[in-house]
Design a protein around this motif. Structure first.
Motif, PDB file in Angstrom:
ATOM      1  N   GLY A  39       0.799  -1.225   0.000  1.00  0.00           N
ATOM      2  CA  GLY A  39       0.000   0.000   0.000  1.00  0.00           C
ATOM      3  C   GLY A  39       0.827   1.269   0.000  1.00  0.00           C
ATOM      4  N   THR A  40       2.120   1.140  -0.216  1.00  0.00           N
ATOM      5  CA  THR A  40       3.015   2.303  -0.219  1.00  0.00           C
ATOM      6  C   THR A  40       3.841   2.326  -1.501  1.00  0.00           C
ATOM      7  OG1 THR A  40       3.206   2.256   2.188  1.00  0.00           O
ATOM      8  CG2 THR A  40       4.868   3.503   0.993  1.00  0.00           C
ATOM      9  N   LEU A  41       3.830   3.458  -2.175  1.00  0.00           N
ATOM     10  CA  LEU A  41       4.587   3.608  -3.412  1.00  0.00           C
ATOM     11  C   LEU A  41       5.580   4.756  -3.240  1.00  0.00           C
ATOM     12  CD1 LEU A  41       4.632   2.366  -6.292  1.00  0.00           C
ATOM     13  CD2 LEU A  41       3.176   4.270  -7.009  1.00  0.00           C
ATOM     14  N   ILE A  42       6.844   4.472  -3.501  1.00  0.00           N
ATOM     15  CA  ILE A  42       7.893   5.490  -3.331  1.00  0.00           C
ATOM     16  C   ILE A  42       8.385   5.935  -4.709  1.00  0.00           C
ATOM     17  CG2 ILE A  42      10.178   6.002  -2.388  1.00  0.00           C
ATOM     18  CD1 ILE A  42       9.651   3.945  -0.214  1.00  0.00           C
ATOM     19  N   LEU A  43       8.236   7.220  -4.975  1.00  0.00           N
ATOM     20  CA  LEU A  43       8.661   7.808  -6.241  1.00  0.00           C
ATOM     21  C   LEU A  43       9.759   8.833  -5.996  1.00  0.00           C
ATOM     22  CD1 LEU A  43       5.122   8.554  -7.766  1.00  0.00           C
ATOM     23  CD2 LEU A  43       6.417   6.411  -7.864  1.00  0.00           C
ATOM     24  N   THR A  44      10.462   9.178  -7.052  1.00  0.00           N
ATOM     25  CA  THR A  44      11.468  10.243  -6.970  1.00  0.00           C
ATOM     26  C   THR A  44      11.196  11.266  -8.070  1.00  0.00           C
ATOM     27  OG1 THR A  44      13.017   8.969  -8.346  1.00  0.00           O
ATOM     28  CG2 THR A  44      13.257   8.791  -5.954  1.00  0.00           C
ATOM     29  N   SER A  45      11.533  12.511  -7.796  1.00  0.00           N
ATOM     30  CA  SER A  45      11.399  13.574  -8.800  1.00  0.00           C
ATOM     31  C   SER A  45      12.748  14.264  -8.944  1.00  0.00           C
ATOM     32  CB  SER A  45      10.325  14.577  -8.387  1.00  0.00           C
ATOM     33  OG  SER A  45      10.680  15.229  -7.180  1.00  0.00           O
ATOM     34  N   LYS A  46      13.120  14.504 -10.198  1.00  0.00           N
ATOM     35  CA  LYS A  46      14.411  15.128 -10.476  1.00  0.00           C
ATOM     36  C   LYS A  46      14.253  16.198 -11.548  1.00  0.00           C
ATOM     37  CE  LYS A  46      17.164  11.065  -9.216  1.00  0.00           C
ATOM     38  NZ  LYS A  46      18.222  10.113  -9.630  1.00  0.00           N
ATOM     39  N   SER A  47      15.023  17.252 -11.394  1.00  0.00           N
ATOM     40  CA  SER A  47      14.985  18.328 -12.382  1.00  0.00           C
ATOM     41  C   SER A  47      16.177  19.243 -12.177  1.00  0.00           C
ATOM     42  CB  SER A  47      13.685  19.127 -12.259  1.00  0.00           C
ATOM     43  OG  SER A  47      13.626  20.139 -13.244  1.00  0.00           O
ATOM     44  N   LYS A  48      16.425  20.090 -13.152  1.00  0.00           N
ATOM     45  CA  LYS A  48      17.476  21.097 -13.049  1.00  0.00           C
ATOM     46  C   LYS A  48      16.924  22.419 -13.548  1.00  0.00           C
ATOM     47  CE  LYS A  48      22.293  22.123 -14.242  1.00  0.00           C
ATOM     48  NZ  LYS A  48      23.517  21.648 -14.936  1.00  0.00           N
ATOM     49  N   LEU A  49      17.103  23.447 -12.729  1.00  0.00           N
ATOM     50  CA  LEU A  49      16.626  24.780 -13.066  1.00  0.00           C
ATOM     51  C   LEU A  49      17.828  25.686 -13.278  1.00  0.00           C
ATOM     52  CD1 LEU A  49      13.634  25.655 -13.205  1.00  0.00           C
ATOM     53  CD2 LEU A  49      13.908  26.664 -10.943  1.00  0.00           C
ATOM     54  N   THR A 105      12.171  12.656  -2.801  1.00  0.00           N
ATOM     55  CA  THR A 105      11.540  11.344  -2.650  1.00  0.00           C
ATOM     56  C   THR A 105      10.128  11.549  -2.134  1.00  0.00           C
ATOM     57  OG1 THR A 105      13.661  10.288  -2.161  1.00  0.00           O
ATOM     58  CG2 THR A 105      11.682   9.093  -1.529  1.00  0.00           C
ATOM     59  N   ILE A 106       9.155  10.972  -2.845  1.00  0.00           N
ATOM     60  CA  ILE A 106       7.743  11.158  -2.509  1.00  0.00           C
ATOM     61  C   ILE A 106       7.158   9.797  -2.125  1.00  0.00           C
ATOM     62  CG2 ILE A 106       5.508  11.998  -3.303  1.00  0.00           C
ATOM     63  CD1 ILE A 106       7.089  13.541  -5.495  1.00  0.00           C
ATOM     64  N   THR A 107       6.655   9.700  -0.912  1.00  0.00           N
ATOM     65  CA  THR A 107       6.054   8.454  -0.437  1.00  0.00           C
ATOM     66  C   THR A 107       4.534   8.595  -0.475  1.00  0.00           C
ATOM     67  OG1 THR A 107       7.944   8.068   1.024  1.00  0.00           O
ATOM     68  CG2 THR A 107       5.957   6.786   1.447  1.00  0.00           C
ATOM     69  N   ILE A 108       3.881   7.715  -1.247  1.00  0.00           N
ATOM     70  CA  ILE A 108       2.433   7.794  -1.450  1.00  0.00           C
ATOM     71  C   ILE A 108       1.730   6.656  -0.720  1.00  0.00           C
ATOM     72  CG2 ILE A 108       0.582   7.771  -3.169  1.00  0.00           C
ATOM     73  CD1 ILE A 108       2.635   8.774  -5.214  1.00  0.00           C
ATOM     74  N   GLY A 109       0.723   7.012   0.041  1.00  0.00           N
ATOM     75  CA  GLY A 109      -0.141   6.006   0.661  1.00  0.00           C
ATOM     76  C   GLY A 109      -1.289   5.711  -0.289  1.00  0.00           C
ATOM     77  N   LEU A 110      -1.267   4.547  -0.912  1.00  0.00           N
ATOM     78  CA  LEU A 110      -2.238   4.234  -1.960  1.00  0.00           C
ATOM     79  C   LEU A 110      -3.663   4.094  -1.428  1.00  0.00           C
ATOM     80  CD1 LEU A 110      -0.076   1.650  -3.936  1.00  0.00           C
ATOM     81  CD2 LEU A 110      -0.581   3.996  -4.599  1.00  0.00           C
ATOM     82  N   ALA A 111      -3.810   3.478  -0.284  1.00  0.00           N
ATOM     83  CA  ALA A 111      -5.156   3.234   0.254  1.00  0.00           C
ATOM     84  C   ALA A 111      -5.883   4.547   0.538  1.00  0.00           C
ATOM     85  CB  ALA A 111      -5.065   2.382   1.509  1.00  0.00           C
ATOM     86  N   ASP A 112      -5.190   5.496   1.184  1.00  0.00           N
ATOM     87  CA  ASP A 112      -5.799   6.782   1.535  1.00  0.00           C
ATOM     88  C   ASP A 112      -5.644   7.825   0.441  1.00  0.00           C
ATOM     89  OD1 ASP A 112      -6.479   5.725   4.017  1.00  0.00           O
ATOM     90  OD2 ASP A 112      -4.562   6.322   4.912  1.00  0.00           O
ATOM     91  N   LYS A 113      -4.830   7.498  -0.566  1.00  0.00           N
ATOM     92  CA  LYS A 113      -4.570   8.426  -1.677  1.00  0.00           C
ATOM     93  C   LYS A 113      -4.015   9.761  -1.168  1.00  0.00           C
ATOM     94  CE  LYS A 113      -8.247   6.395  -4.483  1.00  0.00           C
ATOM     95  NZ  LYS A 113      -9.482   6.644  -5.251  1.00  0.00           N
ATOM     96  N   VAL A 114      -3.003   9.650  -0.320  1.00  0.00           N
ATOM     97  CA  VAL A 114      -2.366  10.853   0.237  1.00  0.00           C
ATOM     98  C   VAL A 114      -0.847  10.696   0.165  1.00  0.00           C
ATOM     99  CG1 VAL A 114      -4.256  11.401   1.817  1.00  0.00           C
ATOM    100  CG2 VAL A 114      -2.393   9.909   2.580  1.00  0.00           C
ATOM    101  N   VAL A 115      -0.174  11.825   0.203  1.00  0.00           N
ATOM    102  CA  VAL A 115       1.298  11.807   0.306  1.00  0.00           C
ATOM    103  C   VAL A 115       1.672  11.697   1.775  1.00  0.00           C
ATOM    104  CG1 VAL A 115       3.388  13.166  -0.007  1.00  0.00           C
ATOM    105  CG2 VAL A 115       1.680  13.126  -1.806  1.00  0.00           C
TER     106      VAL A 115
END
Length: 212
Positions: free
Chosen positions: A165-175, A196-206
């Protein structure tokens, strides 16, 4: 009487030079004190000027790297399955922030934020050029679609994450952009996002956002 007059004249004659000598000494002492005060004022003013220059050089005129990060996120749509062919499809609203701690505006160019799952690209969002004012944070909102279509459908890690029920994503960019100081000095400055963004899938929240 003549003798007394002569004696008085002699006495007054000696007294006058003595008085003039005393006045001269006092005048010189007064001028010396005034010069001393003047030199003290000059020294204090010089020290003040040096302090102002040093403060400007090391604090105001110092160019700091702006901070580019994910501030928050909400979801319009979250769909996933953790069967043999595990997958997910998410539509996420992301609020980004460009924090500028400089004493001058930071003007940045167009950029792109990339999102990953286990180093596999799952989506991207375009960031248009803008400006973060001095000592302030520029916020912008983006809508991004995240899909596991490029992730191996039988990825055991993905199945395990979806099952938990937990999905861990990453975001990368250069400004990339420029910091402008006192309306004249412009210095190039780039900043990188790595969150690093941790998503709770069941509650649909970060559940958590952690940025380097």
């Amino acid at each position: 009487m003549a003798a007394e007059g002569e004696q008085q004249l002699q006495t007054n004659g000696h007294a006058k030079p003595a008085e003039e000598s005393t006045n001269s000494i006092q005048s010189k002492e007064l001028r010396r004190k005034k010069r001393k005060k003047f030199l003290v004022y000059v020294a204090l003013f010089t020290l003040f000027q040096i302090a102002v220059i040093l403060f400007s050089s090391f604090y105001i005129m110092k160019v700091r790297t702006p901070i580019f990060h994910v501030r928050s996120a909400t979801f319009d749509h979250v769909e996933y399955k953790n069967a043999e062919n595990a997958s997910f499809d998410i539509r996420m609203n992301v609020e980004l922030g460009v924090k500028n701690t400089n004493f001058g505006p930071y003007k940045y160019r167009n950029s792109t934020v990339y999102f990953f799952y286990n180093d596999v690209s799952i989506g991207e969002a375009f960031v248009s050029q803008g400006k973060a004012g001095f000592k302030s944070t520029k916020k912008c909102n983006l809508l991004v679609n995240l899909s596991s279509k490029d992730v191996l459908p039988k990825d055991s890690q993905l199945r395990n994450d979806l099952s938990s029920g937990t999905l861990i994503l990453t975001s990368k960019s250069k400004l990339e952009g420029k910091v402008e100081l006192i309306f004249v000095i412009k210095k190039k400055k780039s900043t990188e996002m790595n969150c690093t963004i941790t998503i709770g899938l069941a509650d649909k929240v970060v559940q958590d956002i952690d940025c380097d």
